[in-house]
Motif scaffolding. Structure first.
Motif, PDB file in Angstrom:
ATOM      1  N   ALA A 249     -88.095 -40.535  14.603  1.00  0.00           N
ATOM      2  CA  ALA A 249     -88.660 -40.329  15.938  1.00  0.00           C
ATOM      3  C   ALA A 249     -87.655 -39.663  16.864  1.00  0.00           C
ATOM      4  O   ALA A 249     -88.020 -38.828  17.702  1.00  0.00           O
ATOM      5  CB  ALA A 249     -89.120 -41.661  16.522  1.00  0.00           C
ATOM      6  N   GLY A 250     -86.376 -39.998  16.729  1.00  0.00           N
ATOM      7  CA  GLY A 250     -85.361 -39.360  17.558  1.00  0.00           C
ATOM      8  C   GLY A 250     -85.220 -37.881  17.268  1.00  0.00           C
ATOM      9  O   GLY A 250     -85.051 -37.063  18.185  1.00  0.00           O
ATOM     10  N   ALA A 251     -85.295 -37.501  15.992  1.00  0.00           N
ATOM     11  CA  ALA A 251     -85.212 -36.082  15.642  1.00  0.00           C
ATOM     12  C   ALA A 251     -86.427 -35.314  16.158  1.00  0.00           C
ATOM     13  O   ALA A 251     -86.302 -34.165  16.611  1.00  0.00           O
ATOM     14  CB  ALA A 251     -85.098 -35.931  14.130  1.00  0.00           C
TER      15      ALA A 251
ATOM     16  N   LEU B 265     -78.736 -40.631  12.969  1.00  0.00           N
ATOM     17  CA  LEU B 265     -78.211 -41.935  12.569  1.00  0.00           C
ATOM     18  C   LEU B 265     -76.696 -41.894  12.403  1.00  0.00           C
ATOM     19  O   LEU B 265     -76.008 -42.884  12.703  1.00  0.00           O
ATOM     20  CB  LEU B 265     -78.870 -42.373  11.260  1.00  0.00           C
ATOM     21  CG  LEU B 265     -80.384 -42.615  11.318  1.00  0.00           C
ATOM     22  CD1 LEU B 265     -80.911 -42.996   9.951  1.00  0.00           C
ATOM     23  CD2 LEU B 265     -80.717 -43.701  12.334  1.00  0.00           C
ATOM     24  N   ARG B 266     -76.175 -40.791  11.936  1.00  0.00           N
ATOM     25  CA  ARG B 266     -74.719 -40.684  11.791  1.00  0.00           C
ATOM     26  C   ARG B 266     -74.021 -40.691  13.148  1.00  0.00           C
ATOM     27  O   ARG B 266     -72.949 -41.280  13.310  1.00  0.00           O
ATOM     28  CB  ARG B 266     -74.384 -39.407  11.024  1.00  0.00           C
ATOM     29  CG  ARG B 266     -72.902 -39.269  10.691  1.00  0.00           C
ATOM     30  CD  ARG B 266     -72.648 -38.174   9.678  1.00  0.00           C
ATOM     31  NE  ARG B 266     -73.143 -36.887  10.136  1.00  0.00           N
ATOM     32  CZ  ARG B 266     -74.197 -36.263   9.617  1.00  0.00           C
ATOM     33  NH1 ARG B 266     -74.879 -36.836   8.630  1.00  0.00           N
ATOM     34  NH2 ARG B 266     -74.588 -35.096  10.077  1.00  0.00           N
TER      35      ARG B 266
ATOM     36  N   ARG C  24     -73.459 -34.701  21.742  1.00  0.00           N
ATOM     37  CA  ARG C  24     -73.377 -35.834  20.813  1.00  0.00           C
ATOM     38  C   ARG C  24     -73.793 -37.128  21.503  1.00  0.00           C
ATOM     39  O   ARG C  24     -74.514 -37.946  20.925  1.00  0.00           O
ATOM     40  CB  ARG C  24     -71.951 -35.952  20.268  1.00  0.00           C
ATOM     41  CG  ARG C  24     -71.528 -34.837  19.347  1.00  0.00           C
ATOM     42  CD  ARG C  24     -70.036 -34.909  19.072  1.00  0.00           C
ATOM     43  NE  ARG C  24     -69.677 -36.183  18.493  1.00  0.00           N
ATOM     44  CZ  ARG C  24     -69.581 -36.425  17.201  1.00  0.00           C
ATOM     45  NH1 ARG C  24     -69.834 -35.450  16.333  1.00  0.00           N
ATOM     46  NH2 ARG C  24     -69.228 -37.610  16.749  1.00  0.00           N
ATOM     47  N   SER C  25     -73.360 -37.315  22.747  1.00  0.00           N
ATOM     48  CA  SER C  25     -73.722 -38.532  23.478  1.00  0.00           C
ATOM     49  C   SER C  25     -75.226 -38.604  23.730  1.00  0.00           C
ATOM     50  O   SER C  25     -75.845 -39.667  23.608  1.00  0.00           O
ATOM     51  CB  SER C  25     -72.963 -38.588  24.798  1.00  0.00           C
ATOM     52  OG  SER C  25     -71.560 -38.590  24.577  1.00  0.00           O
TER      53      SER C  25
ATOM     54  N   VAL D 153     -82.066 -31.176  14.917  1.00  0.00           N
ATOM     55  CA  VAL D 153     -81.183 -31.972  14.073  1.00  0.00           C
ATOM     56  C   VAL D 153     -82.044 -32.755  13.093  1.00  0.00           C
ATOM     57  O   VAL D 153     -83.254 -32.916  13.291  1.00  0.00           O
ATOM     58  CB  VAL D 153     -80.311 -32.947  14.903  1.00  0.00           C
ATOM     59  CG1 VAL D 153     -79.296 -32.184  15.741  1.00  0.00           C
ATOM     60  CG2 VAL D 153     -81.179 -33.823  15.795  1.00  0.00           C
ATOM     61  N   SER D 154     -81.420 -33.236  12.040  1.00  0.00           N
ATOM     62  CA  SER D 154     -82.128 -34.072  11.078  1.00  0.00           C
ATOM     63  C   SER D 154     -81.984 -35.539  11.456  1.00  0.00           C
ATOM     64  O   SER D 154     -81.145 -35.914  12.281  1.00  0.00           O
ATOM     65  CB  SER D 154     -81.563 -33.840   9.670  1.00  0.00           C
ATOM     66  OG  SER D 154     -80.205 -34.267   9.606  1.00  0.00           O
ATOM     67  N   ARG D 155     -82.811 -36.364  10.844  1.00  0.00           N
ATOM     68  CA  ARG D 155     -82.753 -37.801  11.122  1.00  0.00           C
ATOM     69  C   ARG D 155     -81.420 -38.390  10.678  1.00  0.00           C
ATOM     70  O   ARG D 155     -80.888 -39.319  11.302  1.00  0.00           O
ATOM     71  CB  ARG D 155     -83.899 -38.519  10.440  1.00  0.00           C
ATOM     72  CG  ARG D 155     -83.896 -38.407   8.919  1.00  0.00           C
ATOM     73  CD  ARG D 155     -85.096 -39.106   8.310  1.00  0.00           C
ATOM     74  NE  ARG D 155     -85.102 -39.032   6.861  1.00  0.00           N
ATOM     75  CZ  ARG D 155     -84.505 -39.909   6.072  1.00  0.00           C
ATOM     76  NH1 ARG D 155     -83.869 -40.929   6.596  1.00  0.00           N
ATOM     77  NH2 ARG D 155     -84.548 -39.785   4.764  1.00  0.00           N
TER      78      ARG D 155
END
Length: 318
Positions: free
Chosen positions: A126-128, A144-145, A112-113, A138-140
């Motif tokens: 972009a992170g996903a 964000l969550r 998670r971190s 994972v999804s975008r």
């Protein structure tokens, strides 16, 4: 085999010695690591009392950080205990491994971190995409969550504070913003621009040594009352503007003095050397020779004088 499992415990769960690795399997797509908790009991999250009365157990499969380009999934054997306090609202509870799992979590805390840091750097889409490169799918919205679930960072005590107004409704309602000048981050936003409000907020920051503000009287009064030992200076914008206005006034006065006290008038421009107008020769121009045209065209008096003084005519026939 036992030596391999012990080695996995040291590499993967060094921060938590209560975790024991029971098995390790590789199915070609993911690495499955079976783990269990070594402690005899756990604390109730409701009342905080210790209990070792076992109610049951089940398996959880939280995802962990990938390894060697493959997903890592933990096969965690968790236990449910009966609370020792009969008056506790939670009659039973499930043990949690600190720093590794949490209630209803599908991922370990370290995963998670990592995803939250990726989300802070690249946001959702972009992170996903970057996480998928490392075999973390994972999804975008999940990225964000996880970013939204991060605790707010605790601001450091400011040493140099900047004070200025901001408009909540331009021309009518104004507030006050306090900024840490050294880090460029906002410290607080006050609902009004009264001196008492500014003084009360600065009194909560005894570490303030310098107050950077404009020349508003309520900021002066608030800074003097809330931080009497701090040094008050003008902000950069007003310093540059005042310096520019002073330079413009100095240049304007200097020009005025030059015009008033100058002894020598400005020199006039020399008249341009012009040729006299050409007289239109009469007759047929198409039959005249170039020498005849030149002789019939009057020349400049100065040029004629130079040519005569040198013993040559302005137009040579040679």
């Amino acid at each position: 085999m036992n030596e391999v499992l012990l080695r996995l415990e040291e590499l993967l769960f060094l921060s938590d010695p209560e975790v024991a690795v029971m098995s390790a399997e590789d199915d070609g797509e993911a690495i499955w690591i079976g783990i269990a908790c070594k402690s005899a009991g756990a604390e109730c999250p409701g009342c905080g009392r210790w209990s070792n009365r076992l109610h049951g157990s089940y398996l959880r499969f939280p995802a962990d950080l990938p390894s060697a380009g493959r997903r890592v999934v933990l096969r965690l054997q968790v236990r449910r205990f009966i609370c020792a306090d009969a008056s506790c609202e939670r009659q039973t509870f499930v043990e949690q491994i600190p720093g590794l799992t949490r209630r209803h979590a599908q991922r370990t805390d370290r995963l998670r971190s990592a995803l939250a840091e990726v989300g802070l750097a690249l946001a959702g889409r972009a992170g996903a995409r970057l996480a998928a490169v490392f075999r973390i799918f994972v999804s975008r919205s999940t990225v964000l969550r996880l970013v939204d679930a991060m605790p707010d960072p605790q601001p450091s005590a400011p040493r140099v504070v900047g004070i200025d107004e901001y408009a909540m409704r331009k021309g009518r309602i104004y507030g006050t913003v306090l900024v840490n000048v050294e880090t460029g981050r906002p410290v607080d936003m006050l609902p009004d621009s009264e001196a008492a409000t500014v003084a009360a907020r600065l009194a909560e920051c005894p570490e303030v040594e310098v107050v950077c503000r404009d020349r508003a009287p309520f900021f002066d009064e608030g800074a003097s009352t809330g931080a009497p030992t701090a040094v008050q200076v003008a902000d950069r914008f007003h310093l540059w503007r005042n310096l520019g206005e002073a330079a413009e006034r100095c240049v304007s006065r200097h020009r005025t003095c030059l015009r008033a006290h100058s002894r020598f008038p400005a020199p006039r421009a020399a008249p341009h050397h012009r040729l006299p107008k050409l007289a239109r020769p009469r007759g047929r121009l198409d039959t005249a020779s170039p020498i005849e045209l030149a002789r019939s065209t009057p020349s400049c008096t100065k040029c004629s004088a130079k040519g005569t003084a040198g013993g040559r005519s302005p137009v040579s026939s040679g």
